[in-house]
Write a protein that holds these residues in place. Structure first.
Motif, PDB file in Angstrom:
ATOM      1  N   ARG A  48      41.482  34.850  37.968  1.00  0.00           N
ATOM      2  CA  ARG A  48      41.848  33.572  37.358  1.00  0.00           C
ATOM      3  C   ARG A  48      43.256  33.594  36.766  1.00  0.00           C
ATOM      4  O   ARG A  48      44.060  32.685  37.003  1.00  0.00           O
ATOM      5  CB  ARG A  48      40.827  33.228  36.269  1.00  0.00           C
ATOM      6  N   GLU A  49      43.567  34.650  36.003  1.00  0.00           N
ATOM      7  CA  GLU A  49      44.828  34.659  35.251  1.00  0.00           C
ATOM      8  C   GLU A  49      46.027  35.094  36.087  1.00  0.00           C
ATOM      9  O   GLU A  49      47.166  34.828  35.691  1.00  0.00           O
ATOM     10  CB  GLU A  49      44.699  35.575  34.028  1.00  0.00           C
ATOM     11  N   HIS A  50      45.791  35.733  37.223  1.00  0.00           N
ATOM     12  CA  HIS A  50      46.916  36.205  38.034  1.00  0.00           C
ATOM     13  C   HIS A  50      47.070  35.417  39.336  1.00  0.00           C
ATOM     14  O   HIS A  50      47.737  35.861  40.269  1.00  0.00           O
ATOM     15  CB  HIS A  50      46.771  37.703  38.304  1.00  0.00           C
ATOM     16  N   GLU A 107      47.377  43.716  35.678  1.00  0.00           N
ATOM     17  CA  GLU A 107      48.425  43.089  36.481  1.00  0.00           C
ATOM     18  C   GLU A 107      48.729  43.915  37.728  1.00  0.00           C
ATOM     19  O   GLU A 107      48.903  43.368  38.821  1.00  0.00           O
ATOM     20  CB  GLU A 107      49.688  42.928  35.641  1.00  0.00           C
ATOM     21  N   ARG A 145      36.054  41.275  33.632  1.00  0.00           N
ATOM     22  CA  ARG A 145      37.486  41.572  33.775  1.00  0.00           C
ATOM     23  C   ARG A 145      37.982  41.215  35.179  1.00  0.00           C
ATOM     24  O   ARG A 145      39.119  40.746  35.346  1.00  0.00           O
ATOM     25  CB  ARG A 145      37.747  43.051  33.487  1.00  0.00           C
ATOM     26  N   THR A 166      38.487  37.560  35.287  1.00  0.00           N
ATOM     27  CA  THR A 166      39.707  37.251  34.538  1.00  0.00           C
ATOM     28  C   THR A 166      40.957  37.561  35.363  1.00  0.00           C
ATOM     29  O   THR A 166      41.929  36.795  35.364  1.00  0.00           O
ATOM     30  CB  THR A 166      39.735  38.047  33.218  1.00  0.00           C
TER      31      THR A 166
END
Length: 353
Positions: A246-248, A326, A240, A243
């Motif tokens: 990478r995603e934020h 987030e 997590r 992730t």
């Protein structure tokens, strides 16, 4: 008006009229609820004679049809037996057909153990029809014995119940502890614990806390399962964290490193570190056992030491990464941006862990 004229008598509800009433908890009811409908105990017992239309499924709990109970009816019967019906009306019996029967609200009782895990959706929990007994959690002072399909489990403090398919159930960590207390198969225990964490039903720390309070960590097959659980839980949390970066859109850190002062002592391991910003992330995946306070003191000492050297440490918990990724990314981003306004940190050596 002649005040000496006797008032008309309301006839008691017959078993037939009770059976016609809609949705009496899926045709599961109690002696107290039958009395509200005007059915005397003797009349209820008469209906439960061999070949009769009713059956007594548990002490004081009736099933208003002669066939085998469904799984849902068994669950409601256990709750009716163990719980306190706080919604029962008082006063004279209701007139047959005079309105909806009251819907019982059972307090101080919730389904736990394997039945609760099944209701929470764990595939490794056995199907409800295969369970000989259904565990029901009640406060310790209650004078209540196990009977029939109801197995009474006591707790000094009841957790807040959750709802699953309209039934109050114990939270997954507590249901796991109550199930594990009765299991001797190491494989079954490991599968239940693993699915609970991997499926996102709960965090490892919450499971270990309940197992500790239930004094189950002295059993070798439980300890082995918990060790696997903690390792798997940490791997899930690390994924997590990857992730989140990478995603934020966070800059890439160096992963899983040890810090040392040049020629000096070891400062501790970190899950992620941004050397140019002197910002570190550490995952708080402590398993709350008896040494929890000592572990937290070690965390606090390391953080204090690093921050004296000008390194900002952000602690992230598995729950926060799961439920508010987030928001946690924003916390890390803020720390990275604030590094430009801080004094330069001390020089440290970064080594792979």
């Amino acid at each position: 008006m002649n005040h000496n004229t006797p008032l008309p008598q309301v006839p008691p509800a017959s078993p037939r009229s009770v059976r016609r009433l809609p949705d009496v908890r899926r045709r599961v009811t109690t002696a107290a609820q039958l009395r509200v409908q005007g059915v005397a105990p003797a009349e209820a017992n008469e209906q439960c004679r061999p070949g009769g239309p009713w059956q007594q499924i548990l002490p004081g709990v009736y099933l208003l049809h002669p066939g085998p109970p469904t799984s849902e009816e068994r669950l409601h019967a256990v709750l009716a037996y163990a719980g306190r019906d706080t919604s029962a009306p008082t006063g004279v019996p209701v007139q047959p057909g005079g309105g909806e029967p009251h819907r019982p609200v059972y307090e101080e009782a919730m389904i736990t153990g394997l039945a609760a895990l099944n209701l929470h959706g764990l595939a490794s929990a056995p199907p409800l029809p295969s369970l000989e007994h259904i565990d029901v959690l009640v406060p310790r002072p209650r004078r209540l014995r196990s009977a029939g399909c109801a197995h009474v489990v006591r707790a000094s403090t009841l957790p807040a119940p959750e709802q699953a398919t309209g039934v109050p159930v114990a939270p997954v960590p507590r249901a796991l502890a109550d199930a594990v207390a009765q299991l001797t198969d190491a494989g079954v225990v490991r599968r239940l614990l693993s699915e609970a964490v991997r499926g996102g039903h709960c965090e490892p720390a919450a499971v270990v806390r309940e197992l500790t309070e239930a004094r189950l960590l002295s059993r070798p097959h439980v300890v082995d399962a918990v060790d696997s659980l903690i390792a798997e839980g940490r791997a899930i949390t690390e994924e997590r964290l990857y992730t989140m970066v990478r995603e934020h859109g966070l800059p890439d850190p160096v992963w899983n490193v040890d810090l040392r002062l040049p020629g000096g002592p070891h400062l501790g391991g970190l899950d992620a570190y941004w050397p140019e910003h002197a910002v570190a992330v550490e995952l708080d995946t402590r398993a709350p056992r008896q040494d929890e306070d000592a572990l937290w003191s070690e965390y606090a000492r390391k953080r204090e030491h690093l921050e004296r050297l000008g390194i900002t440490v952000v602690y992230l918990t598995p729950r926060k990464l799961r439920d508010a990724m987030e928001q946690q990314a924003a916390v890390v981003r803020t720390a990275l941006m604030a590094s430009a306004d801080r004094d330069p940190s001390a020089y440290v050596v970064v080594l792979p862990r």
